[in-house]
Enzyme design. Structure first.
Site, mmCIF file in Angstrom:
data_model
loop_
_atom_site.group_PDB
_atom_site.id
_atom_site.type_symbol
_atom_site.label_atom_id
_atom_site.label_comp_id
_atom_site.label_asym_id
_atom_site.label_seq_id
_atom_site.Cartn_x
_atom_site.Cartn_y
_atom_site.Cartn_z
ATOM 1 N N LYS A 285 0.778 -1.126 -0.036
ATOM 2 C CA LYS A 285 0.018 0.096 -0.132
ATOM 3 C C LYS A 285 0.803 1.360 -0.024
ATOM 4 C CE LYS A 285 -4.462 -1.861 1.919
ATOM 5 N NZ LYS A 285 -5.417 -1.869 2.780
ATOM 6 N N TYR B 281 -10.025 -9.183 7.665
ATOM 7 C CA TYR B 281 -10.911 -10.175 7.721
ATOM 8 C C TYR B 281 -10.232 -11.523 7.660
ATOM 9 C CZ TYR B 281 -14.405 -13.436 6.340
ATOM 10 O OH TYR B 281 -15.493 -14.414 6.180
#
Ligand code: ATR
Length: 271
Positions: free
Chosen positions: A66, A217
């Site tokens: 990122k 998640y």
């Protein structure tokens, strides 16, 4: 020619993005493909360039790229600039536009899917990396009462808090400083769960009726989930809704069409 999209990461085998985006494309009748690409740890830029040369129109970026994506872009949307991180890329001519859909995804999941109001709430955000920075702006914008950012490496939390101080009441601290305080919403934005652990949290941080939310998640019971349950959190989420909502926002950025998230959340829900 069918439009091509992809998610870049390392590792990438665990990514649910291809299932989610393919389901959105089918649901909305968009002519596109979406695959996962394992980029070498030292070869993110080259992998993206190769994908663009092969006709790629856009991409998602996940761990650990990122920050690199943030460096690679030629232009940032205001929300990506504020976050200091990009999870969504749009390839347009010579331009690489970086966007960040994490914050919108988290807020939509908490307020719409979980129906949990955030205005006036005391919020604790665990972690001070890119995942954390992506959600600070939208949380402060949503009218929360106060935000505490806690991190193992305390100076990182303070730097993030300072960066966002003009948007609302936010402070940075270490985990032991949380002793004696309680919060209505506790969001785990650390990557600790990827190694099966959790931050060293003091007891008593979950106020009655509180929400415990894990942003990364993953399947199964995690230490954070178990701790939140033992400590009396009323609502516990493993972050599936955010995963699908941030994907829906990326899809909207690329295609201009907003897909329905509920059917895709049901598709991914463990039986
Ligand atoms: P990302 O961009 O995905 O947030 P990152 O920048 O590497 O990734 O940040 C990871 C976050 O998880 C950091 O806040 C990190 O804490 P430090 O800044 O102290 O390193 C946190 N983290 C990772 N493993 C952890 C663990 N076992 N316990 C507590 N915090 C952890």
């Amino acid at each position: 020619m069918t439009d091509q999209y992809a998610v870049f990461g390392n590792p990438i085998g665990h990514s649910k993005s291809p299932i989610i985006q393919t389901a959105f494309a089918r649901q909305t009748g968009q002519d596109m493909t979406y695959k996962s690409i394992l980029a070498p740890l030292d070869g993110f830029d080259d992998a993206v360039e190769a994908f663009i040369a092969a006709g790629g129109r856009g991409a998602n970026v996940t761990v650990p790229f990122k920050q690199e994506a943030f460096q690679l872009v030629t232009r940032l949307t205001p929300r990506a600039e504020l976050a200091g991180a990009a999870n969504t890329l749009v390839f347009k001519g010579d331009e690489i536009i970086g966007d960040n859909t994490d914050g919108v995804g988290l807020l939509r999941d908490i307020t719409i899917n979980l129906g949990y109001p955030v205005a006036g709430k005391r919020v604790l955000l665990l972690g001070a990396g890119g995942a954390s920075r992506g959600v600070v702006g939208p949380l402060l914008d949503a009218g929360i009462k106060a935000l505490t950012i806690a991190n193992r490496t305390v100076p990182r939390a303070k730097v993030v808090a300072e960066r966002f101080a003009r948007l609302g009441p936010v402070i940075g601290c270490g985990y032991d400083e949380l002793a004696g305080q309680s919060f209505d919403i506790v969001i785990n934005a650390t990557s600790a769960s990827l190694s099966g652990s959790m931050p060293a949290l003091p007891v008593g941080i979950f106020a009655p009726g509180s929400l415990a939310y894990k942003m990364m998640y993953g399947m199964g019971d995690t230490p954070f989930r178990i701790f939140a349950r033992e400590q009396g959190a009323a609502v516990i989420s493993e972050g599936l809704g955010m995963l699908v909502e941030q994907a829906a926002e990326s899809f909207f950025v690329w295609r201009g069409v907003r897909p329905q998230v509920r059917p895709v959340m049901e598709l991914l829900q463990p039986a």
